[in-house]
Design a protein around this motif. Sequence first.
Motif, mmCIF file in Angstrom:
data_model
loop_
_atom_site.group_PDB
_atom_site.id
_atom_site.type_symbol
_atom_site.label_atom_id
_atom_site.label_comp_id
_atom_site.label_asym_id
_atom_site.label_seq_id
_atom_site.Cartn_x
_atom_site.Cartn_y
_atom_site.Cartn_z
ATOM 1 N N THR A 22 0.942 -1.087 -0.061
ATOM 2 C CA THR A 22 -0.071 -0.088 -0.101
ATOM 3 C C THR A 22 0.822 1.365 -0.018
ATOM 4 O OG1 THR A 22 -1.544 -1.320 1.273
ATOM 5 C CG2 THR A 22 -1.895 1.145 1.137
ATOM 6 N N LEU A 45 -8.474 8.572 -4.499
ATOM 7 C CA LEU A 45 -8.149 9.853 -4.809
ATOM 8 C C LEU A 45 -9.086 10.550 -3.721
ATOM 9 C CD1 LEU A 45 -7.759 10.196 -8.548
ATOM 10 C CD2 LEU A 45 -6.038 9.444 -7.129
ATOM 11 N N ASP A 63 -3.248 3.997 -2.723
ATOM 12 C CA ASP A 63 -3.309 2.739 -3.922
ATOM 13 C C ASP A 63 -2.630 1.572 -3.213
ATOM 14 O OD1 ASP A 63 -0.651 2.572 -4.703
ATOM 15 O OD2 ASP A 63 -1.045 4.142 -6.135
ATOM 16 N N VAL A 73 -7.453 2.349 -6.423
ATOM 17 C CA VAL A 73 -6.817 3.615 -6.278
ATOM 18 C C VAL A 73 -8.042 4.598 -5.474
ATOM 19 C CG1 VAL A 73 -6.225 5.808 -7.673
ATOM 20 C CG2 VAL A 73 -5.523 3.161 -8.471
ATOM 21 N N ARG A 94 -3.564 10.598 -2.606
ATOM 22 C CA ARG A 94 -3.868 9.183 -3.047
ATOM 23 C C ARG A 94 -3.411 8.118 -2.165
ATOM 24 N NH1 ARG A 94 -2.197 7.005 -9.162
ATOM 25 N NH2 ARG A 94 -1.773 5.005 -8.629
ATOM 26 N N ASP A 150 -1.964 1.343 -10.604
ATOM 27 C CA ASP A 150 -3.166 2.035 -11.083
ATOM 28 C C ASP A 150 -4.495 1.305 -11.475
ATOM 29 O OD1 ASP A 150 -1.292 4.429 -11.020
ATOM 30 O OD2 ASP A 150 -0.874 3.923 -13.201
#
Length: 215
Positions: A171, A195, A185, A193, A183, A189
């Motif tokens: 992570t 944001l 994640d 994800v 962000r 990507d």
Amino acid sequence: MLAAVAAVAASVLLLTGCQVGLSDEGEPLTVAQSELLAQTRFQVASRGDVVLHISMLADDDVDHREYEVTLDPVAHAAWGVMLRGPSSLAVEETVAFSPTAFLRQVDGQWQSEAALDSALSVVFALAADRPENAQLLRQSDARHLGEVEVDGEQQQVFRLPSVDGGGEAVTRLWLDGDGRLRRMDAGDDERLVILLTDDAPLPRPAGLELGDADG
């Protein structure tokens, strides 16, 4: 603890790659970096309601989901819209959720669904009511992976510590120049994800009951 956040994400998602400009292994945290990272979740809680954009799985995956929700990090409640299915065929639904409930709005009425997806529950670990211990972070296997430019601003990228120090955590947290979390994640990507945007939060829908702190 930040290690617990990493454990939740790692339990459902695996690292598949590394962005250009970021290190695979990273460097141990400096004193300044550990102090910055220690404030991250407390800073999220201090911001008040925040709008999240959440993406799970690839855009063309049949199980792809996107969420645009307002998160109340203190009450542990979120509400907004979900897009379900591949991007070209996605179905939009109004949803709300807490750590213990997931609701959809059908014909103007909230209907309870199955238990909250474990990956989605990560959003409730983004905030904390106190800073982390910076010294323990320096002693952990948390790493600074580098600095990248995102939409014209530089962001510092950190990999969170693993629960037992075994180095299996994937992570990542991305912090802007003011130390704000932008962000989170699971190492790539596509898989997960989250944001944190500057969009204006939406008010909590009238009559929404989630069993949270504001219930």
